[in-house]
Scaffold this active site. Structure first.
Site, PDB file in Angstrom:
ATOM      1  N   HIS A  17      14.780  -2.857  -3.813  1.00 24.65           N
ATOM      2  CA  HIS A  17      14.204  -2.051  -4.890  1.00 24.65           C
ATOM      3  C   HIS A  17      15.330  -1.410  -5.696  1.00 24.65           C
ATOM      4  O   HIS A  17      16.466  -1.313  -5.230  1.00 24.65           O
ATOM      5  CB  HIS A  17      13.285  -0.979  -4.323  1.00 24.65           C
ATOM      6  CG  HIS A  17      11.983  -1.530  -3.840  1.00 24.65           C
ATOM      7  ND1 HIS A  17      11.249  -0.928  -2.850  1.00 24.65           N
ATOM      8  CD2 HIS A  17      11.279  -2.629  -4.211  1.00 24.65           C
ATOM      9  CE1 HIS A  17      10.146  -1.630  -2.646  1.00 24.65           C
ATOM     10  NE2 HIS A  17      10.150  -2.670  -3.449  1.00 24.65           N
ATOM     11  N   GLY A  64      10.867  -8.779  -8.521  1.00 27.14           N
ATOM     12  CA  GLY A  64       9.770  -8.420  -7.621  1.00 27.14           C
ATOM     13  C   GLY A  64       8.457  -8.104  -8.319  1.00 27.14           C
ATOM     14  O   GLY A  64       7.428  -8.717  -8.020  1.00 27.14           O
ATOM     15  N   ASP A  69       8.491 -11.076  -5.157  1.00 21.51           N
ATOM     16  CA  ASP A  69       8.121 -10.785  -3.763  1.00 21.51           C
ATOM     17  C   ASP A  69       7.127 -11.824  -3.262  1.00 21.51           C
ATOM     18  O   ASP A  69       7.210 -12.291  -2.119  1.00 21.51           O
ATOM     19  CB  ASP A  69       7.490  -9.388  -3.636  1.00 21.51           C
ATOM     20  CG  ASP A  69       8.456  -8.267  -3.974  1.00 21.51           C
ATOM     21  OD1 ASP A  69       9.671  -8.477  -3.876  1.00 21.51           O
ATOM     22  OD2 ASP A  69       7.972  -7.175  -4.325  1.00 21.51           O
ATOM     23  N   ASP A  89      12.476   0.925  -0.971  1.00 22.93           N
ATOM     24  CA  ASP A  89      12.631   2.359  -1.208  1.00 22.93           C
ATOM     25  C   ASP A  89      11.438   3.112  -0.631  1.00 22.93           C
ATOM     26  O   ASP A  89      10.346   3.058  -1.199  1.00 22.93           O
ATOM     27  CB  ASP A  89      12.751   2.611  -2.711  1.00 22.93           C
ATOM     28  CG  ASP A  89      13.079   4.056  -3.044  1.00 22.93           C
ATOM     29  OD1 ASP A  89      13.030   4.915  -2.145  1.00 22.93           O
ATOM     30  OD2 ASP A  89      13.391   4.320  -4.218  1.00 22.93           O
ATOM     31  N   HIS A  96       4.286  -2.512  -7.540  1.00 19.65           N
ATOM     32  CA  HIS A  96       3.856  -3.714  -6.822  1.00 19.65           C
ATOM     33  C   HIS A  96       3.817  -3.471  -5.306  1.00 19.65           C
ATOM     34  O   HIS A  96       4.070  -4.368  -4.521  1.00 19.65           O
ATOM     35  CB  HIS A  96       4.776  -4.888  -7.182  1.00 19.65           C
ATOM     36  CG  HIS A  96       6.224  -4.668  -6.830  1.00 19.65           C
ATOM     37  ND1 HIS A  96       6.986  -3.683  -7.385  1.00 19.65           N
ATOM     38  CD2 HIS A  96       7.013  -5.305  -5.950  1.00 19.65           C
ATOM     39  CE1 HIS A  96       8.201  -3.727  -6.872  1.00 19.65           C
ATOM     40  NE2 HIS A  96       8.243  -4.701  -5.997  1.00 19.65           N
ATOM     41  N   ASP A  99       2.286  -6.022  -3.060  1.00 20.71           N
ATOM     42  CA  ASP A  99       3.121  -7.202  -2.856  1.00 20.71           C
ATOM     43  C   ASP A  99       4.174  -6.943  -1.788  1.00 20.71           C
ATOM     44  O   ASP A  99       4.500  -7.832  -0.990  1.00 20.71           O
ATOM     45  CB  ASP A  99       3.824  -7.608  -4.158  1.00 20.71           C
ATOM     46  CG  ASP A  99       2.855  -7.942  -5.275  1.00 20.71           C
ATOM     47  OD1 ASP A  99       1.712  -8.327  -4.972  1.00 20.71           O
ATOM     48  OD2 ASP A  99       3.244  -7.812  -6.452  1.00 20.71           O
ATOM     49  N   ARG A 105       4.232  -8.216   5.790  1.00 21.80           N
ATOM     50  CA  ARG A 105       3.205  -8.777   6.666  1.00 21.80           C
ATOM     51  C   ARG A 105       3.440 -10.257   6.931  1.00 21.80           C
ATOM     52  O   ARG A 105       3.389 -10.715   8.066  1.00 21.80           O
ATOM     53  CB  ARG A 105       1.820  -8.568   6.043  1.00 21.80           C
ATOM     54  CG  ARG A 105       0.682  -9.083   6.882  1.00 21.80           C
ATOM     55  CD  ARG A 105      -0.646  -9.046   6.093  1.00 21.80           C
ATOM     56  NE  ARG A 105      -1.564  -9.998   6.636  1.00 21.80           N
ATOM     57  CZ  ARG A 105      -1.533 -11.317   6.448  1.00 21.80           C
ATOM     58  NH1 ARG A 105      -0.609 -11.853   5.687  1.00 21.80           N
ATOM     59  NH2 ARG A 105      -2.417 -12.106   7.003  1.00 21.80           N
TER      60      ARG A 105
END
Length: 149
Positions: A17, A64, A69, A89, A96, A99, A105
């Site tokens: 980030h 991103g 992402d 961050d 997002h 995302d 995950r």
């Protein structure tokens, strides 16, 4: 049990980030030699910064918030990424955020090594598995894929 063999040459995704880009670049510079011989991928600006500062080739994807992402997540699901270094961050909401959560995950779903901070990244990059072969156990999702709703 199903396994995925990670070859000695790893496909390493680098994501950061905005407020963590300097941290990632500085960390990568300290570990530049460890990246030689591996394939680097990164989102948008992070990829440009890594490429410029490390003088190593980087396959750059979208930024991103523009889908980078999700591109990284898709590559993980396709078995095209072995390691994820994602300095996100924790102090600032991202436009997002869904995302970001999905990327973390999917990394867990496919059991890839991930680091989200400098200490964990240090442990990961210095592991003997980074330079050698590693057998990553994969969860068998056949029952899930074949379920009847």
């Amino acid at each position: 049990m199903t396994v995925k063999t990670l070859a000695p040459k790893k496909k390493i995704a680098l994501v950061a980030h905005d407020h963590r880009k300097d941290d990632l670049v500085n960390w990568a510079l300290r570990n530049r030699d460890a990246f030689v011989g591996h394939e680097l991928l990164a989102t948008g600006t992070t990829g440009r910064l890594i490429e410029e500062n490390l003088n190593l080739p980087v396959r750059r994807l979208l930024s991103g918030p523009l889908g980078g992402d999700q591109q990284i997540g898709a590559l993980i699901a396709q078995g095209e990424i072995d390691v994820l270094i994602f300095f996100w961050d924790p102090m600032e909401a991202q436009p997002h955020d869904p995302d970001v959560k999905a990327l973390l995950r999917i990394g867990i779903v496919w059991n890839i090594p991930m680091a989200c901070d400098v200490a964990t990244a240090d442990f990961l990059i210095s592991s003997p598995f980074m330079q050698g072969t590693y057998e990553a156990a994969l969860t068998d999702y056949d029952a899930y894929k074949n379920r009847v709703l």
